[in-house]
Every structure is written in structure tokens, then in C-alpha cells.
Design an enzyme around this catalytic site. Structure first.
Site, PDB file in Angstrom:
ATOM      1  N   CYS A   1       0.836  -1.220   0.000  1.00  0.00           N
ATOM      2  CA  CYS A   1       0.000   0.000   0.000  1.00  0.00           C
ATOM      3  C   CYS A   1       0.862   1.259   0.000  1.00  0.00           C
ATOM      4  O   CYS A   1       0.464   2.287   0.567  1.00  0.00           O
ATOM      5  CB  CYS A   1      -0.946   0.021   1.199  1.00  0.00           C
ATOM      6  SG  CYS A   1      -2.112  -1.341   1.259  1.00  0.00           S
ATOM      7  N   ALA A   2       2.032   1.184  -0.608  1.00  0.00           N
ATOM      8  CA  ALA A   2       2.948   2.335  -0.601  1.00  0.00           C
ATOM      9  C   ALA A   2       3.638   2.479  -1.957  1.00  0.00           C
ATOM     10  O   ALA A   2       4.862   2.344  -2.059  1.00  0.00           O
ATOM     11  CB  ALA A   2       3.976   2.169   0.520  1.00  0.00           C
TER      12      ALA A   2
END
Length: 382
Positions: A337-338
């Protein structure tokens, strides 16, 4: 199973956390602040004690400035959406989780200016670029205390000094550091602190919080019943009620309180030392495998217990699947999620495999994990 996904959710929890959740459901299942009977009063006391424990951990003078949230993502959205208006500028970094990245892109579409400060290929922040960004008089800086991809700890105290001198609000995402790294909001110049309960604070999922300095005005994300000023149809202006509406997750907060008390009793420094000891073993072992590349710091200086790596350019998802299927090792793969962080590291196409040991892991488990990676690295295909 060897569980090495503590950066996502710590597991197992201390026994006292399980006991606290169970006890709350059985003995104080009423609505806190919404009744005068004894069970409601017990639930209210529980929330008070949980705030006090968090205030002690983060060196917060007034525990009422802490509001409970669903998680760090919820807390970050509350801060960003409640602070910024069209025409404002917010500065952030190239290593942020989507909890920050998506929040600032959302307000950008509504007229907020967003400035992203670059980081090095190891995830370290360019302080000169941050200083230059502050000259443009932004309303706020929002940044993670540590990367969930590389474990790189950001120089929050140094930036806090810069923002204090510039009159800029500093918002810190402490999802990866709360409960492990030292956090003193006043000493570090942190105006708003977002944290999750299910990671380093050792609490259940669905818990988190937001600290807001009394000098900072954050508009509520949600409004409604608070159990206070019930004669009025206006949201209370005082904290925590201003930002905290509806029935809270009392059993989850009971577990969170127990997790924080475990940290305070055991000693944060002891927990951090154990995790970094395991991380050092992991770094040394992985660095000894020729086809493994570690992304981020290669020693324990300025890092958390998060280690990301790739194996001979192989797809990280396949590596993680093989570790789970063949060796019973639970880890995280992909982009975590980055995407900004992976763009910075040059791993956007392959992602990385992430090992994140916790306080309850053992050196023997780390040795087994290294041996498993070594075997997979030696294989021609996965």
C-alpha cells in the site's frame, strides 16, 4: 507457522490483551458516557484509563486531546480533511503509505496544493528539500515516522524544529513506530499524531487514535451523539467529544489499553531492543545470500524491525507464496500500500518481500526464515 508480518498486525498479542477484550464484553458491555448505571460508568472509566495510558506513552499533557479512531488511516483522514481548505498547501514525502498519499490526493482534487519532498533510494528524506518546501509557507507537513517498506526512521524531531520555527502544523503518521520508538509530542514538535492500535501498541484490529494539540483546530469528520450536551443539536467544541461521535469500540479499546500497559510495564526500550536484535540477525543472514538484495538501511541504525528484499529479480508475490506454502512463513509481499515508496526504491514493478519480526519472535525462527530464503534463492524458478 513463523509469523513475520508484524508491520501489518502484531501477532500473537500479550495474554492480557485477550483477557481484557473478553472481560470487557462479559462485564462492561454498556455504552460509555451514555448512561448513569454502574456498567456504563465502568465503560467510561475504561476509556479514561486508556487515554491516560496513551498520554503517558506519548508524553501528552492532556489525555482529553486524544480521540479514538478505527485505525491510523481513519486518524490521518480526520486530520487531513479536518485541517485543510482549498488554497492551502500541504507538504509530504515520497515514502508515504497510501493512508497519507490518498488523503492528500483527495484534498488536492478539491483545491489543496500538494508538495512531495523527494527521498533517497534507501528511503531517507532530503532535509534540504524539506527546508526549501517550508519556505513556501505551507499550512501543514504530513509524514510517516518510519517507512512501512524499508523501516527507515524519518528525522521527525529535526523537521518538528523546522515547522515550529515556520509556524507550520506537523502531522505525524506513527503507525509503524507507536509502542516501539520513543515518541514525545512536545519535544519532537508534533502537533497531530495518528497511530494504529493493532501494530506496535499490541491491541486488537479496529483500534487507533489521533492526538491533536490544543492550539490546532481540526473540524470533525463525523458528528452525532457524544453523551454530552444532549440538549443541543450542535457538535460539542471540547475534546475529545468534538472529534469522537457514536458508540466507541469499547472491547477493542479495552484490548488497546491492555497492550499499552504491557508496553509500559515491560519497557518500550526492552521491546525495541529485542526487535532490533532479531532485525540484525535477519539483515546479516539475508545479506549473506548473493542473489538477495535488501532495500533500505543495511544495518540497525535509524530503522525499525522492517526488512524488505528481492530475490534475484523474482516476483515478490511468488517468493512470499513459496515461503508460506513450503516453509510455513507468513510475510508480506507486493507494494505494501505504498506505491510512492516503491517508486522511490525502484521496486514498483517487482514489489518486495517484507519480513517484520516482533517482540514474540525468536532467533531460532529468524534462522529458519533465512534458511528458507537461501533455499528459494538457489532454485532456478518458483
Amino acid at each position: 507457522m513463523i509469523y513475520l508480518d508484524n508491520a501489518a498486525t502484531t501477532w500473537p498479542k500479550p495474554e492480557v490483551v485477550y483477557q481484557a477484550v473478553d472481560s470487557c464484553l462479559r462485564t462492561m458491555g454498556a455504552n460509555p458516557g451514555r448512561g448513569g448505571h454502574s456498567m456504563a460508568r465502568q465503560a467510561s472509566l475504561l476509556l479514561y484509563e486508556a487515554r491516560e495510558a496513551l498520554a503517558e506513552l506519548f508524553a501528552i499533557d492532556d489525555a482529553n486531546q486524544i480521540v479514538f479512531t478505527h485505525n491510523a488511516t481513519d486518524a490521518i483522514s480526520m486530520a487531513v480533511f479536518g485541517l485543510l481548505c482549498p488554497g492551502d498547501t500541504i507538504v509530504t514525502t515520497a515514502m508515504e503509505h497510501n493512508a497519507v498519499a490518498r488523503a492528500v490526493r483527495f484534498v488536492e482534487a478539491k483545491g489543496v496544493n500538494v508538495s512531495v519532498v523527494p527521498c533517497s533510494c534507501n528511503g531517507q528524506l532530503d532535509l534540504g528539500a524539506m527546508q526549501a518546501a517550508l519556505r513556501n509557507k505551507p499550512k501543514a507537513v504530513i509524514m510517516s515516522h518510519a517507512s512501512n517498506v524499508t523501516g527507515t526512521v524519518m528525522p521527525v524531531a529535526e523537521i518538528g524544529e523546522m515547522t515550529r520555527q515556520s509556524g507550520v502544523t506537523l502531522i505525524v503518521d506513527a503507525a509503524q513506530t507507536a509502542g516501539v520508538e520513543s515518541i514525545d509530542v512536545a519535544a519532537m514538535g508534533i502537533d497531530i499524531l495518528a497511530f494504529s492500535g493493532h501494530k506496535g501498541l499490541l491491541g486488537p484490529q479496529g483500534t487507533g487514535g489521533l492526538y491533536v494539540n490544543e492550539r490546532v483546530a481540526v473540524a470533525p469528520l463525523r458528528v452525532g451523539g457524544t453523551g454530552s450536551l444532549s440538549e443541543s443539536d450542535r457538535q460539542p467544541e471540547f475534546m475529545p467529544d468534538r472529534l469522537e461521535s457514536g458508540t466507541p469500540n469499547t472491547p477493542g479499546i479495552a484490548g488497546l489499553k491492555a497492550g499499552v500497559q504491557f508496553i509500559l510495564t515491560t519497557g518500550r526500550k526492552k521491546i525495541q531492543a529485542k526487535e532490533l536484535e532479531l532485525t540484525q540477525l535477519l539483515l546479516a543472514g539475508l545479506n549473506d545470500i548473493e542473489t538477495v538484495k535488501i532495500h533500505g538501511p543495511i544495518d540497525n541504525a535509524g530503522r525499525t524491525a522492517v526488512v524488505s528484499f528481492t530475490v534475484n529479480g523474482k516476483d515478490s508475490g511468488l517468493v512470499a507464496h513459496a515461503l508460506d506454502r513450503e516453509y510455513g512463513i507468513a510475510c508480506r509481499s507486493g507494494l505494501h500500500c505504498a506505491p510512492w515508496a516503491h517508486q522511490t526504491l525502484g521496486t514498483l514493478k517487482t514489489g518486495t518481500v517484507r519480513f517484520s519480526p516482533g517482540y514474540f519472535n525468536t532467533p531460532a525462527e529468524i534462522s529458519l526464515a533465512i534458511a528458507a530464503v537461501r533455499k528459494l534463492a538457489a532454485q532456478g524458478g518458483l
